[in-house]
Design a protein around this motif. Structure first.
Motif, short mmCIF file in Angstrom:
data_model
loop_
_atom_site.label_atom_id
_atom_site.label_comp_id
_atom_site.label_asym_id
_atom_site.label_seq_id
_atom_site.Cartn_x
_atom_site.Cartn_y
_atom_site.Cartn_z
N UNK A 511 0.84 -1.21 0.00
CA UNK A 511 0.00 0.00 0.00
C UNK A 511 0.87 1.25 0.00
N UNK A 512 1.90 1.22 0.82
CA UNK A 512 2.80 2.38 0.86
C UNK A 512 3.46 2.58 -0.49
N UNK A 513 3.92 1.48 -1.06
CA UNK A 513 4.61 1.57 -2.36
C UNK A 513 3.66 2.10 -3.43
N UNK A 514 2.42 1.64 -3.38
CA UNK A 514 1.48 2.06 -4.42
C UNK A 514 1.17 3.55 -4.31
N UNK A 515 1.02 4.05 -3.09
CA UNK A 515 0.78 5.49 -2.96
C UNK A 515 1.98 6.27 -3.52
N UNK A 516 3.18 5.77 -3.24
CA UNK A 516 4.38 6.45 -3.76
C UNK A 516 4.43 6.36 -5.28
N UNK A 517 4.00 5.22 -5.82
CA UNK A 517 3.99 5.07 -7.29
C UNK A 517 3.05 6.11 -7.88
N UNK A 518 1.89 6.25 -7.28
CA UNK A 518 0.91 7.21 -7.80
C UNK A 518 1.47 8.62 -7.72
N UNK A 519 2.09 8.92 -6.57
CA UNK A 519 2.59 10.28 -6.38
C UNK A 519 3.78 10.59 -7.30
N UNK A 547 -5.36 -2.25 -4.00
CA UNK A 547 -5.90 -1.33 -5.01
C UNK A 547 -7.04 -0.51 -4.40
N UNK A 548 -7.88 -1.19 -3.65
CA UNK A 548 -9.02 -0.52 -3.00
C UNK A 548 -8.52 0.58 -2.07
N UNK A 549 -7.50 0.25 -1.34
CA UNK A 549 -6.91 1.22 -0.40
C UNK A 549 -6.39 2.44 -1.16
N UNK A 550 -5.68 2.19 -2.26
CA UNK A 550 -5.11 3.30 -3.02
C UNK A 550 -6.21 4.18 -3.61
N UNK A 551 -7.28 3.55 -4.05
CA UNK A 551 -8.39 4.34 -4.62
C UNK A 551 -9.01 5.24 -3.56
N UNK A 552 -9.05 4.73 -2.34
CA UNK A 552 -9.62 5.54 -1.26
C UNK A 552 -8.68 6.68 -0.89
N UNK A 553 -7.39 6.37 -0.85
CA UNK A 553 -6.41 7.35 -0.41
C UNK A 553 -6.06 8.38 -1.49
N UNK A 727 15.81 9.83 7.89
CA UNK A 727 15.30 10.59 9.01
C UNK A 727 13.79 10.58 9.12
N UNK A 728 13.16 10.75 7.99
CA UNK A 728 11.72 10.84 8.05
C UNK A 728 11.11 9.46 7.98
N UNK A 729 9.90 9.35 8.48
CA UNK A 729 9.19 8.08 8.32
C UNK A 729 9.03 7.83 6.84
N UNK A 730 9.26 6.58 6.43
CA UNK A 730 9.17 6.32 4.99
C UNK A 730 7.75 6.47 4.47
N UNK A 731 6.84 6.48 5.36
CA UNK A 731 5.46 6.58 4.94
C UNK A 731 5.19 7.98 4.41
N UNK A 732 4.52 8.08 3.29
CA UNK A 732 4.17 9.41 2.78
C UNK A 732 2.89 9.80 3.47
N UNK A 733 3.00 10.68 4.38
CA UNK A 733 1.83 11.12 5.13
C UNK A 733 1.00 12.01 4.24
N UNK A 734 -0.24 11.70 4.16
CA UNK A 734 -1.11 12.45 3.28
C UNK A 734 -2.03 13.35 4.11
N UNK A 735 -1.68 14.61 4.23
CA UNK A 735 -2.51 15.48 5.03
C UNK A 735 -3.85 15.74 4.34
N UNK A 736 -4.86 15.90 5.10
CA UNK A 736 -6.16 16.19 4.51
C UNK A 736 -6.17 17.65 4.07
N UNK A 737 -6.34 17.87 2.79
CA UNK A 737 -6.41 19.25 2.29
C UNK A 737 -7.73 19.43 1.55
N UNK A 738 -8.13 20.61 1.45
CA UNK A 738 -9.43 20.85 0.82
C UNK A 738 -9.28 21.13 -0.67
N UNK A 739 -10.32 20.81 -1.38
CA UNK A 739 -10.32 21.09 -2.81
C UNK A 739 -10.38 22.59 -3.01
N UNK A 740 -9.75 22.98 -4.10
CA UNK A 740 -9.73 24.41 -4.36
C UNK A 740 -11.13 24.92 -4.66
#
Ligand SMILES: C[S@@+](CC[C@H](N)C(=O)[O-])C[C@H]1O[C@@H](n2cnc3c(N)ncnc32)[C@H](O)[C@@H]1O
Length: 740
Positions: A511-519, A547-553, A727-740
């Motif tokens: 899941x982590x890898x897939x989010x990074x792939x998308x990003x 895949x389901x997880x990535x679609x949600x995230x 140094x940083x957590x390898x996880x890409x933290x995805x902050x909740x941001x609002x749509x423009x």
């Protein structure tokens, strides 16, 4: 083989043809260590008795049993039925010897002879397969690395043992076979000359013997019918509660009985209302079946149940069976160096029997037989082909790389897919081929050189560091590390060594890898914007659930058609869990359905920018690259639906954090860094960063750390490794941001 024949074979995607390869590759999984002994057994007439402690030997028994179910020779006593010789005493050793002679004596086309020949072939396969694939040295050098997909998460190559063993142990000298068989024959028969005087006596003796054989055969048939419930009655397959009976209760399981109970139970589950015993539930039959599968094929009950649940009972049985024989040997033509027709012709001239794998591939050749080791031909050394599982073509075909694009292969070693991507791009554009395992990158580099790939840069990062390392790719391939449940035929140890923990940790990493792939993909790419996620596993946790997880995230991606012309649709729902309806666009490939390794392929299209990197480095390397206009990502990021994940029962964030932290510490230790020191530094960094963050709004800060490995391609490009990696957590933290 002529063109005509090749054309005939092409058509709708058929399963890869195993019929003609049986003498080379068809053998029981788990026999790897036993292959040479198999040959020796043949030479000495020795026969090993299957025991539960030694499942490898079970497979020899399985061979006969497998053939038995094909109809002609129930319980493997076909020769007796033919009234020739044997009866119940007809064992593998006899079969082997007789088979050897039958091979010599081409005149017989009798079924029993076929059966015997079949058995002999099964025994001889490993050696032949090893010969076919080539020498040890190259295996070590990773040059046969096309067998990449048997790669489990620990970086252990599954293809290695597949690529050869002691190929020279057995010399199948036909003269010896004949001599040995002669010893078996009734000497008095052989020596008695036919004369007018004794012809009547001899003929009477012959008649008597035939009668005896027929009676024996009849007896055996009756026994066989009893054992397999062929009469159509309700099979009595469930153990009586107080009875310590049945095939499993003995010290050494009776494989024959076990197998017939498996087939009977499958039959009952197929037609439950008619065939089940009164008062017995479906669950009881299922439990019995799983228990028997574990015993017969050697699976842990955990994995057997997991795999069983993917299919109907009958299909599950076919899947378990398919895992007992090797997939066909396939080579991929390297179109950078040659054309398939030319390659086929030169290999045919060297005594290789081959055919195109099917209409679905323009570059694959299935090898049926070879007089030369495939890993050591001049064509191989000249990089005209790579030995590569057919299913490994599929993710690359789905990726559909275009010339002049910029592509990231996140987990690339040993490079079967990278080099295919390069060939499809005609060596233009650029490929970043990354793998976190430095040793495996050596094989990757070896393949890149041998195959004449010139557009590839090899790097050695944890792929979760992308896109902070570099982003903005037209396409990304994530052929993720996985449990390998699709390649059990190559690595039977998977049957027992995968635990519940693996099916939690691996999906987390995936899941982590897939989010990074998308990003890492540039959603504004004119030609691309695609991500392929594939595994050589058939588990839901590693596929649909990821895949389901990535679609949600990442609502900024959607599933699209893979473009593959065959494969079973991905699960849209599973055990009460609903996935995205588009999940049917993902494709599953099964050994029993297509005679390829089990595989999963999904394709995403990125429709909007990814979340802004929260670190300065991320902005500098990832967001900046993926968003050339310097726009800040405003994609709304969904939050974790804890309940939903829990309901599916395999992804617990806090529990995973523990494993992640442990893995991070181990990684640092392997690099010779004291994790405690880093932790101290990390705290200091966090403080420093919070100050920095306030100062930096538009990340243009240069990356400070040099690349760990930067093997250059033709352009000699060097890349930097982001400081954030340790140094940083390898996880890409995805902050909740609002749509423009
Ligand atoms: C299934 S194999 C890839 C096979 C490769 N795509 C090919 O076709 O030759 C998975 C690879 O992922 C690598 N890997 C595992 N974890 C990784 C990570 N966190 N980052 C990068 N690579 C990783 C392993 O070393 C292994 O080579």
């Amino acid at each position: 083989m002529g063109v005509g024949r090749r054309m005939k074979k092409q058509g709708p995607p058929p399963p890869l043809d195993e019929s003609r390869i049986s003498s080379l590759m068809k053998r029981k999984a788990g026999d790897f260590d036993d292959s040479a002994r198999g040959k020796k057994r043949k030479a000495s007439g020795e026969i090993k008795v299957p025991t539960p402690a030694n499942p490898a030997y079970n497979h020899t028994a399985n061979s006969g049993l497998k053939l038995a179910t094909k109809g002609k020779f129930a319980n493997g006593f076909g020769k007796a039925q033919k009234g020739q010789k044997g009866g119940k005493g007809m064992r593998m050793a006899d079969a082997v010897m007789s088979g050897a002679l039958q091979d010599e004596d081409e005149s017989s086309d009798d079924d029993a002879a076929d059966f015997l020949r079949g058995n002999e072939k099964e025994i001889s396969t490993d050696d032949d397969a090893a010969d076919l694939l080539g020498g040890e040295e190259e295996k070590d050098a990773g040059l046969l690395g096309g067998e990449e997909d048997g790669m489990s998460e620990d970086g252990k190559g599954l293809g290695d043992e597949f690529l050869g063993s002691e190929s020279s142990v057995y010399d199948s000298d036909p003269q010896q076979e004949k001599a040995r068989f002669s010893e078996d024959e009734d000497e008095s028969d052989a020596e008695e000359k036919l004369t007018a005087a004794n012809i009547a006596g001899l003929s009477r003796r012959l008649d008597e013997r035939q009668e005896e054989d027929a009676a024996e055969a009849q007896l055996e048939l009756e026994e066989a019918a009893l054992q397999t419930n062929l009469d159509g009655d309700r099979p009595n397959v469930l153990d009586d509660e107080d009875e310590d009976a049945g095939p499993v209760s003995r010290l050494a399981p009776d494989l024959q009985l076990l197998r017939s109970r498996i087939t009977d139970t499958v039959r009952v589950l197929d037609d439950f209302s008619k065939l089940s015993e009164p008062g017995r539930s479906r669950a009881e039959y299922t439990a019995q079946l799983i228990k028997d599968v574990c015993l017969y094929y050697g699976y842990s009950s955990y994995l057997a149940e997991k795999l069983f649940n993917l299919f109907t009972p009958r299909e599950a049985f076919a899947f378990f069976e398919a895992n007992e024989s090797a997939r066909p040997v396939v080579i991929r033509t390297n179109t950078i160096r040659t054309h398939r027709r030319e390659l086929a012709q030169s290999l045919i001239n060297k005594g290789v029997t081959l055919e195109p794998v099917g209409k679905w591939s323009k570059v694959g050749l299935q090898v049926f037989e070879s007089q030369v080791p495939l890993g050591a031909t001049p064509e191989y050394l000249a990089g005209q082909y790579i030995i590569m599982a057919a299913s490994s073509f599929l993710p690359v075909m789905a990726l559909a790389p275009q010339e002049h694009e910029r592509i990231l292969d996140m987990t690339a070693a040993p490079g079967g897919k990278t080099t295919y991507i390069a060939a499809l791009m005609k060596n233009t554009g650029s490929i970043f081929a990354n793998d976190s395992n430095k040793n495996r990158t050596k094989a990757l580099i070896g393949n890149i050189h041998r195959l004449g790939v010139k557009n590839t840069i090899v790097c050695n990062h944890d792929a979760r560091e992308f896109p902070r390392v570099i982003g903005g790719f037209d396409r990304v391939l994530l052929d993720a590390p996985c449990s390998g449940t699709g390649v059990i035929a190559k690595d039977p140890s998977i049957k027992t060594n995968k635990t519940e923990k693996d099916f939690m940790q691996l999906p987390h990493l995936q899941k982590q890898l897939l989010l990074c792939a998308i990003d890492s993909v540039d959603h504004t790419s004119k030609t691309g914007g695609y991500i392929i996620y594939s595994t050589c596993s058939v588990s839901i946790e590693e596929n649909e659930q990821v895949v389901h997880y990535a679609l949600k995230k990442r609502p900024n991606v959607k599933l699209v058609e893979t473009g593959l012309t065959f494969g079973v649709d991905g699960f849209v729902s599973y055990m009460g869990k609903q996935f995205d309806p588009k999940m049917k666009m993902t494709k599953r490939f099964y050994p029993h359905a297509y005679n390829v390794d089990g595989f999963f392929v999904s394709k995403f299209k990125k429709t909007g920018p990814s979340p802004n990197m929260s670190t300065k480095e991320g902005v500098a390397n990832g967001a900046k690259n993926s968003d050339p206009l310097g726009m800040v990502d405003r994609t709304p990021i969904a939050t974790d639906d804890e309940d939903e994940e829990q309901a599916f029962g395999s992804f617990d964030d806090s529990e995973d954090e523990k494993y992640m932290e442990k893995a991070r510490r181990n990684r640092l230790r392997r690099k010779g860094i004291n994790p405690k020191a880093v932790n101290g530094k990390k705290k200091a960094d966090i403080n420093a960063k919070s100050v920095e963050k306030e100062e930096t709004t538009n990340g243009t800060t240069a990356v400070k750390h040099p690349s760990k490995v930067a093997t250059t391609g033709s352009k000699g490009i060097k890349h930097s490794k982001a400081k954030a990696s340790t140094n940083a957590s390898p996880r890409v933290k995805a902050p909740t941001v609002r749509a423009r």
